[in-house]
Structures are given as structure tokens and as C-alpha cells.
Scaffold this motif. Sequence first.
Motif, PDB file in Angstrom:
ATOM      1  N   GLU A 242       0.815  -1.213   0.000  1.00 54.91           N
ATOM      2  CA  GLU A 242       0.000   0.000   0.000  1.00 54.91           C
ATOM      3  C   GLU A 242       0.854   1.271   0.000  1.00 54.91           C
ATOM      4  N   GLU A 243       1.907   1.312   0.808  1.00 50.21           N
ATOM      5  CA  GLU A 243       2.716   2.529   0.896  1.00 50.21           C
ATOM      6  C   GLU A 243       3.442   2.814  -0.418  1.00 50.21           C
ATOM      7  N   ILE A 244       3.836   1.766  -1.129  1.00 49.05           N
ATOM      8  CA  ILE A 244       4.481   1.956  -2.434  1.00 49.05           C
ATOM      9  C   ILE A 244       3.444   2.421  -3.444  1.00 49.05           C
ATOM     10  N   TRP A 245       2.267   1.822  -3.408  1.00 48.17           N
ATOM     11  CA  TRP A 245       1.193   2.215  -4.327  1.00 48.17           C
ATOM     12  C   TRP A 245       0.842   3.694  -4.144  1.00 48.17           C
ATOM     13  N   ALA A 246       0.751   4.152  -2.881  1.00 53.39           N
ATOM     14  CA  ALA A 246       0.422   5.553  -2.615  1.00 53.39           C
ATOM     15  C   ALA A 246       1.517   6.470  -3.162  1.00 53.39           C
ATOM     16  N   ALA A 247       2.785   6.082  -3.004  1.00 53.68           N
ATOM     17  CA  ALA A 247       3.887   6.895  -3.516  1.00 53.68           C
ATOM     18  C   ALA A 247       3.859   6.951  -5.041  1.00 53.68           C
ATOM     19  N   VAL A 248       3.599   5.826  -5.684  1.00 53.44           N
ATOM     20  CA  VAL A 248       3.522   5.792  -7.146  1.00 53.44           C
ATOM     21  C   VAL A 248       2.365   6.651  -7.632  1.00 53.44           C
ATOM     22  N   LYS A 249       1.229   6.552  -6.953  1.00 52.68           N
ATOM     23  CA  LYS A 249       0.054   7.343  -7.340  1.00 52.68           C
ATOM     24  C   LYS A 249       0.335   8.836  -7.202  1.00 52.68           C
ATOM     25  N   ALA A 250       0.987   9.243  -6.110  1.00 52.10           N
ATOM     26  CA  ALA A 250       1.322  10.659  -5.903  1.00 52.10           C
ATOM     27  C   ALA A 250       2.307  11.138  -6.964  1.00 52.10           C
ATOM     28  N   GLU A 251       3.279  10.293  -7.290  1.00 50.51           N
ATOM     29  CA  GLU A 251       4.268  10.653  -8.315  1.00 50.51           C
ATOM     30  C   GLU A 251       3.590  10.824  -9.680  1.00 50.51           C
ATOM     31  N   ASN A 252       2.689   9.916 -10.018  1.00 51.09           N
ATOM     32  CA  ASN A 252       1.970  10.012 -11.295  1.00 51.09           C
ATOM     33  C   ASN A 252       1.090  11.257 -11.338  1.00 51.09           C
ATOM     34  N   ALA A 253       0.436  11.593 -10.232  1.00 50.28           N
ATOM     35  CA  ALA A 253      -0.401  12.799 -10.182  1.00 50.28           C
ATOM     36  C   ALA A 253       0.457  14.047 -10.352  1.00 50.28           C
ATOM     37  N   ALA A 254       1.624  14.066  -9.723  1.00 47.48           N
ATOM     38  CA  ALA A 254       2.524  15.215  -9.850  1.00 47.48           C
ATOM     39  C   ALA A 254       3.025  15.354 -11.281  1.00 47.48           C
ATOM     40  N   ALA A 255       3.348  14.229 -11.913  1.00 44.50           N
ATOM     41  CA  ALA A 255       3.825  14.264 -13.296  1.00 44.50           C
ATOM     42  C   ALA A 255       2.720  14.737 -14.236  1.00 44.50           C
ATOM     43  N   ALA A 256       1.496  14.309 -13.986  1.00 44.25           N
ATOM     44  CA  ALA A 256       0.375  14.710 -14.838  1.00 44.25           C
ATOM     45  C   ALA A 256       0.064  16.195 -14.687  1.00 44.25           C
ATOM     46  N   ALA A 257       0.371  16.758 -13.531  1.00 43.78           N
ATOM     47  CA  ALA A 257       0.075  18.172 -13.282  1.00 43.78           C
ATOM     48  C   ALA A 257       1.199  19.089 -13.749  1.00 43.78           C
ATOM     49  N   THR A 258       2.323  18.522 -14.184  1.00 41.83           N
ATOM     50  CA  THR A 258       3.472  19.315 -14.606  1.00 41.83           C
ATOM     51  C   THR A 258       3.172  20.006 -15.927  1.00 41.83           C
ATOM     52  N   ASP A 259       3.505  21.286 -15.992  1.00 37.79           N
ATOM     53  CA  ASP A 259       3.349  22.055 -17.218  1.00 37.79           C
ATOM     54  C   ASP A 259       4.521  21.714 -18.132  1.00 37.79           C
ATOM     55  N   VAL A 260       4.243  21.066 -19.258  1.00 36.75           N
ATOM     56  CA  VAL A 260       5.318  20.603 -20.143  1.00 36.75           C
ATOM     57  C   VAL A 260       6.133  21.761 -20.714  1.00 36.75           C
TER      58      VAL A 260
END
Length: 78
Positions: free
Chosen positions: A45-63
Motif C-alpha cells: 500500500e505505501e508503495i502504491w500511494a507513492a507511485v500514485k502521488a508521483e503520477n499525479a505530480a507528473a500529470a500536473a506538470t506544465d510541459v
Amino acid sequence: MLIITRRPGEKVMVGDDVVVEVIEISGSNVRIGITAPRSVPVYREEIWAAVKAENAAAAATDVDRMPRDQSAADDDPT
């Protein structure tokens, strides 16, 4: 939540392809084995939460604000 009592060596089936097996119980720790198709991601679970947060941050990045890949620029004929 489904709660099931199992002993070491006993298994739980999740759908047709995922098997969760109780390997060992030692004090307050339970060791489990999971067999799943490669297409099914399995995370603690803790790894899944970290991966999910990382993916959300990457998706919110202005290219437009990201550094340009110099190797791609070297290949661009324009």
C-alpha cells in the motif's frame, strides 16, 4: 471488506487469475504470497500511494516549463 480466516498454506482466490496464499504467521506479522498475471500490478500500500502521488505530480506538470531534452534538439533538422 471481506474478512477471511486462513491458516498457513491456505489460499484465497481473487477472480480467476489472482491467488493470495498465507505463507507464514509469526507474532503480529503475516507473510503472504501473491500470484497474479503480469498485467495486474501488485504493490504494498505505501508503495502504491507513492507511485500514485508521483503520477499525479507528473500529470500536473506544465510541459512548457520542463527542461528541453538536448539530444532531441540535436536531432531536430529545423
